[in-house]
Design a protein around this motif. Structure first.
Motif, PDB file in Angstrom:
ATOM      1  N   TRP A 237       0.824  -1.201   0.000  1.00 47.62           N
ATOM      2  CA  TRP A 237       0.000   0.000   0.000  1.00 47.62           C
ATOM      3  C   TRP A 237       0.861   1.256   0.000  1.00 47.62           C
ATOM      4  O   TRP A 237       0.557   2.234  -0.670  1.00 47.62           O
ATOM      5  CB  TRP A 237      -0.916   0.006   1.227  1.00 47.62           C
ATOM      6  CG  TRP A 237      -2.070  -0.946   1.120  1.00 47.62           C
ATOM      7  CD1 TRP A 237      -2.458  -1.658   0.033  1.00 47.62           C
ATOM      8  CD2 TRP A 237      -2.999  -1.276   2.166  1.00 47.62           C
ATOM      9  NE1 TRP A 237      -3.558  -2.431   0.312  1.00 47.62           N
ATOM     10  CE2 TRP A 237      -3.922  -2.213   1.617  1.00 47.62           C
ATOM     11  CE3 TRP A 237      -3.139  -0.896   3.498  1.00 47.62           C
ATOM     12  CZ2 TRP A 237      -4.969  -2.747   2.361  1.00 47.62           C
ATOM     13  CZ3 TRP A 237      -4.179  -1.430   4.245  1.00 47.62           C
ATOM     14  CH2 TRP A 237      -5.082  -2.351   3.686  1.00 47.62           C
ATOM     15  N   GLU A 238       1.927   1.204   0.746  1.00 45.77           N
ATOM     16  CA  GLU A 238       2.805   2.358   0.850  1.00 45.77           C
ATOM     17  C   GLU A 238       3.478   2.677  -0.485  1.00 45.77           C
ATOM     18  O   GLU A 238       3.675   3.843  -0.848  1.00 45.77           O
ATOM     19  CB  GLU A 238       3.882   2.107   1.904  1.00 45.77           C
ATOM     20  CG  GLU A 238       4.652   3.339   2.319  1.00 45.77           C
ATOM     21  CD  GLU A 238       5.595   3.035   3.461  1.00 45.77           C
ATOM     22  OE1 GLU A 238       6.211   1.941   3.451  1.00 45.77           O
ATOM     23  OE2 GLU A 238       5.711   3.855   4.378  1.00 45.77           O
ATOM     24  N   SER A 239       3.830   1.645  -1.239  1.00 48.67           N
ATOM     25  CA  SER A 239       4.475   1.854  -2.530  1.00 48.67           C
ATOM     26  C   SER A 239       3.511   2.369  -3.578  1.00 48.67           C
ATOM     27  O   SER A 239       3.919   2.952  -4.598  1.00 48.67           O
ATOM     28  CB  SER A 239       5.097   0.538  -3.031  1.00 48.67           C
ATOM     29  OG  SER A 239       4.091  -0.418  -3.321  1.00 48.67           O
ATOM     30  N   GLY A 240       2.207   2.173  -3.316  1.00 50.26           N
ATOM     31  CA  GLY A 240       1.211   2.615  -4.305  1.00 50.26           C
ATOM     32  C   GLY A 240       1.018   4.098  -4.329  1.00 50.26           C
ATOM     33  O   GLY A 240       0.691   4.673  -5.357  1.00 50.26           O
ATOM     34  N   ARG A 241       1.223   4.750  -3.206  1.00 52.93           N
ATOM     35  CA  ARG A 241       1.111   6.199  -3.148  1.00 52.93           C
ATOM     36  C   ARG A 241       1.912   6.714  -1.948  1.00 52.93           C
ATOM     37  O   ARG A 241       2.186   5.978  -1.016  1.00 52.93           O
ATOM     38  CB  ARG A 241      -0.338   6.649  -3.043  1.00 52.93           C
ATOM     39  CG  ARG A 241      -1.154   5.944  -1.963  1.00 52.93           C
ATOM     40  CD  ARG A 241      -2.580   6.458  -1.980  1.00 52.93           C
ATOM     41  NE  ARG A 241      -3.440   5.671  -1.113  1.00 52.93           N
ATOM     42  CZ  ARG A 241      -4.664   6.033  -0.816  1.00 52.93           C
ATOM     43  NH1 ARG A 241      -5.166   7.156  -1.300  1.00 52.93           N
ATOM     44  NH2 ARG A 241      -5.415   5.281  -0.039  1.00 52.93           N
TER      45      ARG A 241
END
Length: 268
Positions: free
Chosen positions: A260-264
């Motif tokens: 999730w963190e890498s997505g935004r």
């Protein structure tokens, strides 16, 4: 005392309702058996159990339910407030299912070790092979010490050898084909919530009964994870806790949060 958010409340009510069904004499043990997660190769394993096991708890141990639900209402609301209900529910379910998958992999390895030890006893019913099997199964030494010592003193006694073989066969059957051998509980999902709480609110001080001093969330979860890993690897005789389901919940939570963190830039 607790600011219980809607999704946390619904999960709490669902677990309580299902537990009441489990303790109903007419439904238990059929409901528990159908929903618990059985090892790979078990005749009682069904695909839906990767989902249903996390909503079941030990009908004979209400503290199992209370402990998990207390953790849910203690740490879940802050995550739901940060993420929203849908994302929190998805996180809870993914951690639970993922913990079950990891548990199945570890349990398959453990059962393979038992299977190897079982065939070793059948091929050579001596005291050493018998002790190896009983150790893999998880019995305390004093449980099988008398039989093992008798066999060691009389290694060619066919009656003793047959008694050992019969005992080992009975234990093997109870492990691989027992209708009450499933894993159940929300602990995998709970450990995912614990990890997420420590990840997002690392410096929040927790006041626990043990240890009886304030401890930051990040340290609490770190030492708790080390404890679960140690007790899982060095399993004590008679320990029936699915430690690697707990570790699985932590690991799946870490993967989800990083994804999730890498997505935004700010997923929370």
């Amino acid at each position: 005392m607790f600011n219980i958010t809607p999704t946390v409340r619904n999960l709490l009510l669902a677990n309580l309702a299902i537990y009441l069904l489990q303790v109903n004499v007419r439904l238990n043990p059929s409901l528990t058996q159908l929903g618990s997660l059985y090892p790979l190769g078990s005749p009682f394993l069904h695909f839906w159990q990767f989902f249903t096991y996390m909503f079941l708890h030990d009908p004979g141990n209400w503290m199992h339910l209370i402990g998990n639900m207390f953790a849910l209402i203690s740490f879940g609301p802050m995550l739901e407030q940060r993420w929203g209900g849908q994302r929190f529910l998805a996180f809870w379910l993914m951690c639970g299912v993922g913990a079950g998958v990891i548990y199945e992999g570890v349990r398959a390895y453990e059962l393979h070790q038992i299977e190897v030890a079982y065939h070793d006893v059948l091929a050579s019913p001596n005291a050493g092979e018998f002790a190896q099997f009983m150790e893999k199964v998880g019995f305390k030494r004093e449980v099988y010490e008398a039989a093992g010592d008798a066999l060691q003193r009389n290694p060619n006694d066919h009656a003793l050898q047959q008694a050992v073989i019969d005992n080992v066969k009975q234990l093997h059957e109870s492990i691989f084909n027992a209708p009450n051998g499933g894993m159940l509980g929300a602990s995998g999902a709970v450990f995912g919530v614990l990890f997420a709480f420590a990840y997002l609110f690392p410096n929040t001080e927790l006041r626990l009964i043990f240890p009886p001093i304030p401890i930051k969330a990040k340290y609490f979860v770190f030492f708790y994870a080390l404890f679960e890993l140690y007790t899982g690897v060095h399993r004590a005789p008679g320990d029936s806790v699915a430690h690697f389901a707990h570790i699985g919940g932590l690991l799946i939570a870490f993967i989800i949060l990083k994804f999730w963190e890498s997505g935004r830039a700010r997923f929370y």
